[in-house]
Design a protein around this motif. Sequence first.
Motif, PDB file in Angstrom:
ATOM      1  N   PRO A   1      -9.208   2.263  -3.934  1.00 43.39           N
ATOM      2  CA  PRO A   1      -8.419   1.803  -5.215  1.00 43.39           C
ATOM      3  C   PRO A   1      -6.899   1.508  -4.875  1.00 43.39           C
ATOM      4  O   PRO A   1      -6.449   0.870  -5.449  1.00 43.39           O
ATOM      5  N   LEU A   2      -6.279   2.389  -3.810  1.00 42.61           N
ATOM      6  CA  LEU A   2      -4.808   1.902  -3.608  1.00 42.61           C
ATOM      7  C   LEU A   2      -4.616   0.584  -3.056  1.00 42.61           C
ATOM      8  O   LEU A   2      -3.696  -0.202  -3.074  1.00 42.61           O
ATOM      9  N   ILE A   3      -5.551   0.221  -2.297  1.00 38.64           N
ATOM     10  CA  ILE A   3      -5.524  -1.157  -1.429  1.00 38.64           C
ATOM     11  C   ILE A   3      -5.733  -2.045  -2.550  1.00 38.64           C
ATOM     12  O   ILE A   3      -5.155  -3.222  -2.784  1.00 38.64           O
ATOM     13  N   GLU A   4      -6.650  -1.933  -3.505  1.00 37.61           N
ATOM     14  CA  GLU A   4      -6.981  -3.153  -4.456  1.00 37.61           C
ATOM     15  C   GLU A   4      -5.471  -3.008  -5.405  1.00 37.61           C
ATOM     16  O   GLU A   4      -5.146  -4.221  -5.836  1.00 37.61           O
ATOM     17  N   ARG A   5      -4.748  -1.738  -5.762  1.00 41.03           N
ATOM     18  CA  ARG A   5      -3.456  -1.583  -6.339  1.00 41.03           C
ATOM     19  C   ARG A   5      -2.388  -2.516  -5.584  1.00 41.03           C
ATOM     20  O   ARG A   5      -1.675  -3.240  -6.277  1.00 41.03           O
ATOM     21  N   ALA A   6      -2.688  -2.460  -4.375  1.00 42.08           N
ATOM     22  CA  ALA A   6      -1.534  -3.051  -3.402  1.00 42.08           C
ATOM     23  C   ALA A   6      -1.949  -4.420  -3.495  1.00 42.08           C
ATOM     24  O   ALA A   6      -0.911  -5.304  -3.389  1.00 42.08           O
ATOM     25  N   LEU A   7      -3.188  -5.059  -3.734  1.00 40.18           N
ATOM     26  CA  LEU A   7      -3.368  -6.547  -3.740  1.00 40.18           C
ATOM     27  C   LEU A   7      -2.823  -7.054  -5.155  1.00 40.18           C
ATOM     28  O   LEU A   7      -2.143  -8.023  -5.245  1.00 40.18           O
ATOM     29  N   TRP A   8      -2.727  -6.084  -6.160  1.00 39.91           N
ATOM     30  CA  TRP A   8      -2.205  -6.584  -7.531  1.00 39.91           C
ATOM     31  C   TRP A   8      -0.607  -6.751  -7.449  1.00 39.91           C
ATOM     32  O   TRP A   8      -0.046  -7.729  -7.940  1.00 39.91           O
TER      33      TRP A   8
ATOM     34  N   TRP B   1       0.879  -1.255  -0.125  1.00 39.77           N
ATOM     35  CA  TRP B   1      -0.182   0.064  -0.032  1.00 39.77           C
ATOM     36  C   TRP B   1       0.809   1.320  -0.253  1.00 39.77           C
ATOM     37  O   TRP B   1       0.438   2.407  -0.728  1.00 39.77           O
ATOM     38  N   ARG B   2       1.943   1.306   0.747  1.00 33.86           N
ATOM     39  CA  ARG B   2       3.020   2.332   0.715  1.00 33.86           C
ATOM     40  C   ARG B   2       3.671   2.635  -0.503  1.00 33.86           C
ATOM     41  O   ARG B   2       3.662   3.835  -0.976  1.00 33.86           O
ATOM     42  N   MET B   3       3.742   1.558  -1.274  1.00 31.02           N
ATOM     43  CA  MET B   3       4.079   1.790  -2.730  1.00 31.02           C
ATOM     44  C   MET B   3       3.074   2.409  -3.737  1.00 31.02           C
ATOM     45  O   MET B   3       3.443   3.121  -4.529  1.00 31.02           O
ATOM     46  N   ALA B   4       1.782   1.826  -3.572  1.00 31.72           N
ATOM     47  CA  ALA B   4       0.890   2.601  -4.308  1.00 31.72           C
ATOM     48  C   ALA B   4       0.463   3.679  -3.829  1.00 31.72           C
ATOM     49  O   ALA B   4       0.323   4.760  -4.771  1.00 31.72           O
ATOM     50  N   TYR B   5       0.721   4.297  -2.588  1.00 30.95           N
ATOM     51  CA  TYR B   5       0.517   5.635  -2.257  1.00 30.95           C
ATOM     52  C   TYR B   5       1.518   6.589  -2.770  1.00 30.95           C
ATOM     53  O   TYR B   5       1.128   7.625  -3.138  1.00 30.95           O
ATOM     54  N   ALA B   6       2.820   5.967  -2.741  1.00 31.86           N
ATOM     55  CA  ALA B   6       3.905   6.923  -3.108  1.00 31.86           C
ATOM     56  C   ALA B   6       4.031   7.189  -4.693  1.00 31.86           C
ATOM     57  O   ALA B   6       3.914   8.316  -5.036  1.00 31.86           O
ATOM     58  N   ALA B   7       3.350   6.064  -5.361  1.00 36.65           N
ATOM     59  CA  ALA B   7       3.102   6.465  -6.877  1.00 36.65           C
ATOM     60  C   ALA B   7       2.037   7.259  -7.022  1.00 36.65           C
ATOM     61  O   ALA B   7       2.177   8.189  -8.150  1.00 36.65           O
ATOM     62  N   ASP B   8       1.088   7.157  -6.264  1.00 38.69           N
ATOM     63  CA  ASP B   8      -0.115   8.045  -6.471  1.00 38.69           C
ATOM     64  C   ASP B   8       0.077   9.522  -6.088  1.00 38.69           C
ATOM     65  O   ASP B   8      -0.541  10.556  -6.680  1.00 38.69           O
TER      66      ASP B   8
END
Length: 363
Positions: A164-171, A38-45
């Motif tokens: 959406p970030l959690i869904e991206r983190a699951l991917w 999730w941190r990575m998804a957050y950082a990219a966002d």
Amino acid sequence: MNIYEYTLRFNTPAFLGNAEQNAQWRTPPIKALLRQWWRMAYAADQGFRVDVATMGREEGRLFGVASDGEGDSRKSLVRIRLDKWAEGSLKSWEGPDQSVAHPEVKNPVGSQLYLGYGPLKFLKGTALKANAAIQAGDSAAISLAIPTAHQDAELSRLLERNVPLIERALWLMDHYGTLGGRSRNGWGSFALTPKEGTPDLAGNPPLRPWGDCLKLDWPHALGQDDQGALIWQTSPFEDWKPLMRELAVIKIGLRTQFIFTTGNEASQTEARHWLSYPITNHSVKAWGNNARLPNSLRFKIRKTANGKFVGAIFHVPCLPPSTFIPNQNSQAIKQVSQAIKQVWSQVHQFLDGPTPLLTRIGV
């Protein structure tokens, strides 16, 4: 509530233990892994312009935080459930451990022992150190429940931003995640398969020019260079065991290309110190033996659609912790960044070279 249901299946044995060091299916490591990605998804966002304190507060509201006496404890808004908390059934190490040559060791070493040292030990061959591991092929049903709204308006806005970030983190977990001891070496590699009613996993790797990744001292992106993403893939194998041998050969090769000229208590760092630390018989006096620098090159074993296994190797570069840069001034940080760039540029060239036979991939 948004309900997500998956089958989590291990492609390699997982050294995933409980408080008694017995292997066991448990939700806390899975939740911790979700937080990491999730941190990575957050950082990219955020375009990698992250205020860490703000991110930490948002993470705590989503995933919960335990009070240390200086703040309020919060329950997690994200709930995770497994259909079993069974102990691992792999009680003894199965089959022969294929050996590999190591130029710095007199005799060949077991490839699985090399990549799994710690959970694995040498006892008339490769053996389990703890009582059990979760075996390759074992699976469990995992469910996640995430509220879509909350009676608190601020938390409702938080959820709207973060589902959406959690869904991206699951991917990201499915593509790059591993669980348990020595997971950076490919142990505990798994796949998430959506169950009926759960949407397919979708996302993209959070890519950033790898030199820019050294501006932050925490894993926040996968690196890329002029040739593309710093993600490589091996040829396919029928089983995970010969693939582990291939990964061991690769790791030995990329490490031993940097030859030490000093031993313990070295007054100056050498190139291989920047790959990971500590290193047996090659300590740095200023760092001591307690400093920890994890290898930022990670392995993941994936199962293909036709049932074969491939190894994914990917680089998650970041600046080392402050322990490795005692003088926290701009000049010292610049010197360390330059040293790291030289070392990892050579590693990237090694992985791009004719031996080993690896292919660059996008994800």
